[in-house]
Motif scaffolding. Structure first.
Motif, PDB file in Angstrom:
ATOM      1  N   CYS A  53       5.759   6.942 154.957  1.00 44.08           N
ATOM      2  CA  CYS A  53       4.945   8.101 154.561  1.00 44.08           C
ATOM      3  C   CYS A  53       4.538   7.991 153.095  1.00 44.08           C
ATOM      4  CB  CYS A  53       5.710   9.401 154.802  1.00 44.08           C
ATOM      5  SG  CYS A  53       5.799   9.888 156.545  1.00 44.08           S
TER       6      CYS A  53
ATOM      7  N   LEU B  78      16.913   5.868 159.804  1.00 45.75           N
ATOM      8  CA  LEU B  78      15.655   6.220 160.459  1.00 45.75           C
ATOM      9  C   LEU B  78      14.843   7.164 159.587  1.00 45.75           C
ATOM     10  CD1 LEU B  78      13.645   6.235 162.759  1.00 45.75           C
ATOM     11  CD2 LEU B  78      15.028   8.002 163.887  1.00 45.75           C
ATOM     12  N   HIS B  79      15.487   8.192 159.052  1.00 47.91           N
ATOM     13  CA  HIS B  79      14.778   9.120 158.177  1.00 47.91           C
ATOM     14  C   HIS B  79      14.264   8.406 156.920  1.00 47.91           C
ATOM     15  CE1 HIS B  79      16.806  12.993 159.908  1.00 47.91           C
ATOM     16  NE2 HIS B  79      15.986  12.399 160.754  1.00 47.91           N
TER      17      HIS B  79
ATOM     18  N   GLU C 279      14.148   0.578 160.197  1.00 49.16           N
ATOM     19  CA  GLU C 279      15.456   1.240 160.302  1.00 49.16           C
ATOM     20  C   GLU C 279      16.582   0.209 160.299  1.00 49.16           C
ATOM     21  OE1 GLU C 279      17.991   4.090 163.410  1.00 49.16           O
ATOM     22  OE2 GLU C 279      16.001   3.341 163.961  1.00 49.16           O
TER      23      GLU C 279
ATOM     24  N   GLU D  75      11.162   6.517 157.768  1.00 50.64           N
ATOM     25  CA  GLU D  75      10.015   7.425 157.852  1.00 50.64           C
ATOM     26  C   GLU D  75       9.523   7.810 156.459  1.00 50.64           C
ATOM     27  OE1 GLU D  75      11.666  10.562 160.187  1.00 50.64           O
ATOM     28  OE2 GLU D  75      11.114   9.634 162.104  1.00 50.64           O
ATOM     29  N   HIS D  76      10.463   8.096 155.542  1.00 50.33           N
ATOM     30  CA  HIS D  76      10.082   8.439 154.171  1.00 50.33           C
ATOM     31  C   HIS D  76       9.314   7.287 153.524  1.00 50.33           C
ATOM     32  CE1 HIS D  76      12.396  11.948 154.683  1.00 50.33           C
ATOM     33  NE2 HIS D  76      13.578  11.489 154.303  1.00 50.33           N
TER      34      HIS D  76
ATOM     35  N   ASN E  28      21.008   8.031 156.597  1.00 53.67           N
ATOM     36  CA  ASN E  28      20.203   8.096 157.819  1.00 53.67           C
ATOM     37  C   ASN E  28      19.059   7.089 157.703  1.00 53.67           C
ATOM     38  OD1 ASN E  28      18.358   8.814 159.921  1.00 53.67           O
ATOM     39  ND2 ASN E  28      19.322  10.837 160.024  1.00 53.67           N
TER      40      ASN E  28
END
Length: 213
Positions: free
Chosen positions: A173, A165-166, A147, A169-170, A163
């Protein structure tokens, strides 16, 4: 239930002998947790396997939960040391992301990581708070580093990320994807060599195109 985060630093002056004992304790703990499971691993067993006293184990790690958390963090940092999330001047964003993707893909594909993931899933059915404890001890730390790096990329105008953080995560993943799912199910082996490199390059390509200015 919320578990405490581990004290990752050894107690005392930190002499080389103390650090060697701490590493021996961590190695013994990782081996026993993965082979016996969390519930069946005792502090006495860890002390015996590490060749130290039980008191020495407790002087470095206050309880089994703290020891387990430290073992998880140590496993993550072997493949993803904190410095990997630094952003060197003049290095293309794709190269920085590729380095992280390679390290993360190697981490999640390792025998240790696969056994640990299965252990967490099994333990989580007995203790609902255990998954959260594992998340904060390992994955959350990795996400925080990513992040911060993506926020830098946005601030430098290299990518447009509203964003971070998002986006972090993407990214992870995408690296895990279907190959990791098949690996955890036991119906396929880990990606290696050219297949692993092709996978991470495709992931980084997709990610950069999604967040390119």
């Amino acid at each position: 239930m919320r578990f405490p985060m581990p004290n990752d630093a050894p107690i005392g002056p930190g002499r080389p002998k103390d650090l060697a004992k701490r590493e021996a304790i961590l190695e013994a703990a990782k081996s026993l947790f993965l082979s016996l499971g969390y519930a069946n691993t005792s502090m006495d067993a860890v002390a015996s396997a590490a060749g130290v006293s039980k008191l020495t184990v407790y002087s470095h790690f206050t309880d089994k939960q703290t020891l387990f958390a430290a073992a998880v963090m140590a496993t993550c940092q072997i493949q993803l040391p904190d410095l990997i999330f630094a952003y060197p001047d003049g290095v293309p964003v794709e190269e920085v992301l590729l380095k992280i993707a390679r390290g993360f893909q190697a981490l999640i594909s390792s025998d240790e990581a696969v056994k640990l993931s299965r252990l967490i899933m099994a333990q989580g059915s007995h203790d609902p708070g255990f998954g959260q404890y594992f998340y904060e001890a390992g994955p959350k730390q990795v996400l925080a580093g990513m992040e911060a790096l993506l926020r830098q990329a946005d601030e430098r105008g290299l990518l447009r990320i509203e964003n971070p953080l998002h986006a972090a995560e993407h990214f992870f993943c995408l690296v895990k994807g279907a190959p990791d799912y098949r690996l955890l199910l036991g119906c396929a082996g880990p990606l290696e060599g050219e297949a692993a490199e092709a996978h991470v390059r495709e992931v980084v390509g997709v990610f950069v195109r999604a967040y390119r200015l």
